[in-house]
Design an enzyme around this catalytic site. Structure first.
Site, PDB file in Angstrom:
ATOM      1  N   LEU A  44      95.392 -97.771   2.582  1.00  0.00           N
ATOM      2  CA  LEU A  44      96.060 -98.870   2.743  1.00  0.00           C
ATOM      3  C   LEU A  44      96.881 -99.057   1.472  1.00  0.00           C
ATOM      4  CD1 LEU A  44      94.325-102.063   4.109  1.00  0.00           C
ATOM      5  CD2 LEU A  44      96.277-100.441   5.678  1.00  0.00           C
ATOM      6  N   SER A  45      98.302 -98.881   1.574  1.00  0.00           N
ATOM      7  CA  SER A  45      99.169 -99.177   0.341  1.00  0.00           C
ATOM      8  C   SER A  45      98.437 -99.754  -1.048  1.00  0.00           C
ATOM      9  CB  SER A  45     100.824 -99.119   0.823  1.00  0.00           C
ATOM     10  OG  SER A  45     100.416-100.538   0.693  1.00  0.00           O
ATOM     11  N   GLU A  46      97.984-100.773  -0.563  1.00  0.00           N
ATOM     12  CA  GLU A  46      97.415-101.687  -1.787  1.00  0.00           C
ATOM     13  C   GLU A  46      96.412-101.768  -1.265  1.00  0.00           C
ATOM     14  OE1 GLU A  46     100.153 -99.664  -4.364  1.00  0.00           O
ATOM     15  OE2 GLU A  46     101.065-101.084  -2.496  1.00  0.00           O
ATOM     16  N   THR A  47      95.281-102.947  -2.053  1.00  0.00           N
ATOM     17  CA  THR A  47      93.803-103.049  -2.303  1.00  0.00           C
ATOM     18  C   THR A  47      94.388-104.162  -3.099  1.00  0.00           C
ATOM     19  OG1 THR A  47      92.642-101.600  -0.982  1.00  0.00           O
ATOM     20  CG2 THR A  47      91.101-103.259  -1.756  1.00  0.00           C
TER      21      THR A  47
END
Length: 285
Positions: A44-47
């Site tokens: 995902l783009s961020e965690t």
């Protein structure tokens, strides 16, 4: 070791729209390499990773008079840790509010941006209080910026995070193509392309209810980011000055799309949006 993880779609009230972020609340920090590996696996783009901080007696929720929960927050893209991420901050606040419906306010701390206050509004949106990161106009453009976009910029601005390319028509924003390998030469800077919607000369999207639209090509994720809250801490003050208004409605025109409500208040920018849970589960480490 088992860790609970939730995936939330941010800046939307509909699953499969907006920008997805994974949120993991920890009792204490785990190894940085492990957090990066989890983010890489998630793709995902961020965690976002959260660790609750000791309650400060001076901080209280204005609505309930309870001590405001405070968390240290860190964000990891699949490639690296990032110093600021808006949509994963929204996703994190959504999870905390959803877990404890009596909460109306939480605070996050991150080294690069300080203390962030997030408020659950009556309309269901979560409002985030971010630092104003208004960009400045530049006239000497990197060659990679010119060569990396299929449409020539009209104006270019820059702050500590990205270049901001202003176009004449929203159709330019919608149709511009990026050369990922060329734009990668600009790292650690990303590239936002943007235009006011009032210039739209057709009946096509975007909806004219929006003040401006944008897309964002991120060096941290190596491609286009679906919806980027942090970039709007620069886009909002940029368009507030150009349009002569401090409250703006924005749309990030990626394939998933997302709506952001922005308000410029001096050295702060308030950004609000909906979020919706997509997945809750447990990961095995």
């Amino acid at each position: 070791m088992q860790l609970d993880m939730t995936i939330v779609d941010a800046f939307t009230d509909t699953v499969f729209k907006g920008n997805s972020a994974a949120v993991i609340v920890l009792d204490k920090w785990i190894d940085d390499t492990l957090m990066q590996s989890i983010a890489m696996q998630n793709k995902l783009s961020e965690t976002a990773f959260l660790v609750r901080q000791p309650v400060q007696s001076a901080e209280a929720d204005n609505t309930t008079n309870r001590p405001t929960p405070s968390y240290h927050i860190r964000w990891f893209s699949p490639l690296q840790e990032v110093d600021f991420c808006g949509h994963a901050t929204l996703a994190s606040a959504y999870l905390l509010f959803d877990t404890d419906p009596s909460l109306s306010q939480v605070q996050f701390y991150a080294k690069a941006v300080g203390v962030l206050t997030l408020t659950k509004r009556a309309d269901g949106k979560i409002q985030m209080d971010f630092p104003n990161q208004k960009p400045e106009r530049i006239t000497s453009l990197p060659q990679a910026l010119i060569e990396g976009l299929s449409i020539k910029p009209v104006e270019v601005y820059q702050n500590q995070k990205a270049y901001f390319v202003v176009y004449e028509q929203p159709s330019d924003v919608l149709n511009v193509k990026q050369d990922t390998q060329v734009l990668a030469k600009l790292a650690p800077y990303g590239v936002a392309v943007t235009c006011q919607t009032q210039n739209e000369d057709s009946d096509n999207e975007p909806d004219l209810k929006y003040d401006f639209i944008s897309r964002y090509f991120s060096s941290a994720i190596g491609g286009e980011d679906p919806v980027t809250g942090s970039i709007h801490t620069a886009l909002a003050p940029l368009w507030a000055e150009k349009l002569g208004k401090d409250t703006l409605l924005a749309y990030q025109a990626s394939s998933r799309g997302g709506e952001l409500e922005c308000e410029v208040q001096g050295d702060r920018v308030l950004i609000a949006g909906h979020a919706v849970r997509y997945l809750s589960g447990t990961i095995e480490i």
